[in-house]
Design a protein around this motif. Sequence first.
Motif, short mmCIF file in Angstrom:
data_model
loop_
_atom_site.label_atom_id
_atom_site.label_comp_id
_atom_site.label_asym_id
_atom_site.label_seq_id
_atom_site.Cartn_x
_atom_site.Cartn_y
_atom_site.Cartn_z
N ASP A 156 -12.37 4.14 -1.01
CA ASP A 156 -13.30 3.02 -0.90
C ASP A 156 -14.48 3.47 -0.05
OD1 ASP A 156 -14.65 0.59 -0.22
OD2 ASP A 156 -12.81 -0.51 -0.67
N LYS A 194 -3.26 -9.04 1.74
CA LYS A 194 -4.28 -8.17 1.15
C LYS A 194 -5.67 -8.76 1.39
CE LYS A 194 -3.89 -5.92 -2.63
NZ LYS A 194 -3.76 -5.53 -4.06
N ASP A 195 -5.73 -10.07 1.53
CA ASP A 195 -7.01 -10.71 1.82
C ASP A 195 -7.53 -10.28 3.19
OD1 ASP A 195 -9.15 -12.50 1.27
OD2 ASP A 195 -8.23 -13.96 2.60
N THR A 211 -18.53 -9.70 5.98
CA THR A 211 -17.66 -10.76 6.51
C THR A 211 -17.81 -10.98 8.01
OG1 THR A 211 -15.87 -9.14 6.71
CG2 THR A 211 -15.92 -10.47 4.70
N ARG A 253 -16.77 1.99 1.37
CA ARG A 253 -17.13 1.12 2.48
C ARG A 253 -16.53 1.62 3.79
NH1 ARG A 253 -15.26 -4.57 0.01
NH2 ARG A 253 -13.53 -3.21 -0.60
N LEU A 257 -12.31 -4.40 5.09
CA LEU A 257 -13.05 -3.43 4.28
C LEU A 257 -14.49 -3.88 4.06
CD1 LEU A 257 -10.39 -2.43 1.60
CD2 LEU A 257 -11.60 -0.85 3.12
N ASP A 258 -14.66 -5.17 3.88
CA ASP A 258 -15.99 -5.72 3.61
C ASP A 258 -16.66 -6.20 4.90
OD1 ASP A 258 -17.98 -6.24 1.70
OD2 ASP A 258 -17.45 -8.36 1.63
N GLU A 294 -8.98 -6.84 2.72
CA GLU A 294 -10.28 -6.89 2.04
C GLU A 294 -11.37 -7.39 2.98
OE1 GLU A 294 -13.42 -6.72 -0.45
OE2 GLU A 294 -11.46 -5.73 -0.67
N LYS A 295 -11.08 -8.36 3.80
CA LYS A 295 -12.08 -8.85 4.75
C LYS A 295 -12.55 -7.74 5.68
CE LYS A 295 -10.39 -13.64 5.02
NZ LYS A 295 -9.66 -14.59 5.90
N TYR A 318 0.81 -1.21 0.00
CA TYR A 318 0.00 0.00 0.00
C TYR A 318 0.86 1.27 0.00
CZ TYR A 318 -3.99 -3.02 0.80
OH TYR A 318 -4.96 -3.98 0.66
#
Length: 991
Positions: free
Chosen positions: A126, A154-155, A166, A128, A161-162, A158-159, A100
């Motif tokens: 983003d 990065k996963d 999740t 979110r 962020l979502d 993303e978890k 990042y």
Amino acid sequence: MYRRATSGVRSASTSLARLSSSSLSKVASAPSASVLNQTSRSRSFSSALRSYRVCSASTRWSHGGSWRSPASLRAQARVSAPVMERLERRYASMASEHTYKDILTSLPKPGGGEYGKYYSLPALNDPRIDKLPYSVRILLESAIRNCDNYQVTKDDVEKILDWENTSTKQVEIAFKPARVILQDFTGVPALVDLASMRDAVKNLGSDPNKINPLVPVDLVVDHSVQVDFARSEDAAQKNMELEFKRNKERFAFLKWGSTAFQNMLVVPPGSGIVHQVNLEYLGRVVFNSGGFLYPDSVVGTDSHTTMIDGLGVAGWGVGGIEAEAAMLGQPMSMVLPGVVGFKLDGKLKEGVTATDLVLTVTQILRKHGVVGKFVEFYGEGMSELSLADRATIANMSPEYGATMGFFPVDHVTLEYLKLTGRSNETVSMIESYLRANNMFVDYNEPQQERAYTSYLQLDLGHVEPCISGPKRPHDRVPLKDMKADWHACLDNPVGFKGFAVPKEKQGEVVKFSYDGQSAEIKHGSVVIAAITSCTNTSNPSVMIGAALVAKKAFDLGLKVKPWVKTSLAPGSRVVEKYLDRSGLREDLNKQGFQIVGYGCTTCIGNSGDLDKSVAAAIEGTDIIPAAVLSGNRNFEGRVHPQTRANYLASPPLVVAYALAGTVDIDFETEPLGTGKDGRNVFLRDIWPSNEEVAKVVQYSVLPSMFKNSYETITEGNPLWNELSAPGSTLYSWDSNSTYIHEPPYFKNMTANPPGPREVKDAYCLLNFGDSVTTDHISPAGNIQKTSPAAKFLMDRGVSQTDFNSYGSRRGNDEVMARGTFANIRLVNKLLKGEVGPKTVHVPTGEKLSVFDAASRYMNAGQDTVILAGAEYGSGSSRDWAAKGPLLLGVKAVIAKSFERIHRSNLAGMGIIPLCFKAGEDADTLGLTGHERYTVHLPTKVSDIKPGQDVTVTTGTGKSFVCTLRFDTEVELAYYDHGGILPYVIRSLSAK
């Protein structure tokens, strides 16, 4: 990534190699010059590694101190040449290409220049993020900053962020806290583990200096003081002298650790309680490490670490073994939590305290169900709550079951930082960073709606005075109903709200003589009244309120009876300063509330003995005396063995109940006593107004008090400074010591993990009902003279007067194994109603101490399991509650549900946690505990999945299905290695 451990991770070679480099992975994500300086990114890894220092090495403390410079990572993580070359190539690339890097942003100063650089959440663009709870944004920033696509991926980002999607799916993320905090009860065994881990690493042919904290570690010595002396001006000094006499070995060991391990600060005894020191001094809110900015976050080995959440710092309690791994640079594997949004409206009514509020909040959240979740507070009512009020609510997160109770940073937070002596420049930097990174709440601006897992709301105006008890912190009782509730408790069957006292015996009175004065005790008589340090003494409003109650009562001619054991144990020395400035300290003294020490006392069971005449009056009777304390734990048998009823109350109410001398009173209709003019004095006559309290607080609490108290905090006191401690890297174990002993966990350890262990034909060691606490499993208080631990100590020449407490002897596994399940209030179904620390040895039917029964099973090579009900392991985050059962040979615990930290501790020690299916328990399945149990787990860890169904069969032909509570892949990896610490040792010893 090792968190998603596959069979390859669990093989010795790959898991060891991967984790041996875990400390090096910080180079990819930490704010070193090689990452921040664009022109230097092509430098060789070797050069960068030589110059790199752990992020916090350059961090200045809030009040001018600085961390000791840690050793270089080269010294900390030395590995063989081929591995080192491979790692250098990998991390040279990663250091120059942070995932990042494009959102690394400069934070300008208002007058020119910059505060430093930071990873900007808004720069992600983003949408979110705007709906994320503030507590989740801290997790997000940490994942971005530490993202190396190895330990943190990065996963993971993303978890988070979502999160809206999740968080309902029990997904796993990696989290790296900025620092770790310990107290001495939990810090000593942690330090013992680290010392023995050094020996183990050396025995495996590697460098023992690899075992060294890589994040800042603060250890505050605050849990060893006991209230042996009270009601005298010199009580604090006398108690400290006894504290040092009893704990000389432990304190010398801690002093050794403060120099043997780098990046570790030890705050000497007599400085205050860990949570208040953390709040007033250690908490950074925002780190500025060599020009790199990021949010403060902390995990601690005390469950009430959550008090720091009131300051907007994300922090929660973990087991000692988890904390040790975090110290060594391992990311914490955690399930992404749901977040309960708790909206506060309105304003507290006249006469209602922060303690009343927190007991109300605790009851609401306990009923709602927040185990494993974050609770985030918001709403217009926030402006009515001082920082100290917020900290009081955050402190009791374990009592309402949440991982943390979080208060985002706002203007109230900034004002508190200034009050407690943080510099204007520091506060300006904190505000600038948090505003820039969308982590600051400004209630003067329109609020964007955030998403929460569920929503609660409370009008502060509906809160009424209350207390909680007599056996659990969430059993709130409105003050107006207390008398009726007390009589109901006397009538009710034995349980959390019952004592089953026959009607004809409820009026029983025991008369005795106290210092030549006639006295009496009956059901509900107050024998302990303690203003304790953990929850309330961080709050000047309730402390000043208590002092005003004491003053008004004395002026009207009321005094506390001399046989009531009264005490005041402030959480920091600032309390003494503002009580002196207000002129009210003397009024507390007149009522017997002299300062007895600066640390955790009554709430942890360090109440000291009752007067001999009082104890003798209670002994051998069925009288149920009471303790009233301003703490947060009141489990039966915890506060004092002779106080079967224990009530949590605000400091002013502690004084009021001490004056009344009983909990069997209706304050509205019954007087506290008769004044000097012969008139009845009621509680309303001595209760101060909110305005009166606020005026005294405003005059008495000054920033200079915090500065003066903390500028010399690390210098210790004469007793501490006189202690001698060895200067060696490895600790020289004394086989004759009854305080510090090398634990057996790592002896004969090999480089290869042992893999899953079969649990076949195991006997039931204990069969429990609901709400078995860590106090039941591993008590912290008195060592009973008839216990196996007492026999062990006496066999080694220790007299009963020198037994000290279980909490103080947590550095000796031999004492603690014998103290496991030694609580005198233990209720074990195998004993058919008998209460006490014993069990039935199933093969022979003999009734034995738990330790003796466990020893027989182990000597015969027989496994054991434990059956339990709901909330098994609730209470303090006590790692010995998992270590002790391991040493007793327990292989699995089958319960209806587990407290969050205790389940994690069991997993960390390699004990299998299993949950009955919904609607089932030992009783519904017809299990008596006399069966033999086989747990049908796969023999290869690669065939085991987190949360899978597991069949358990008994020798009587019964079969039932449980849920495996290894919740993450990494916990399975720990299980494969025999626990988290063997896992780390093997990783750091890899060649």
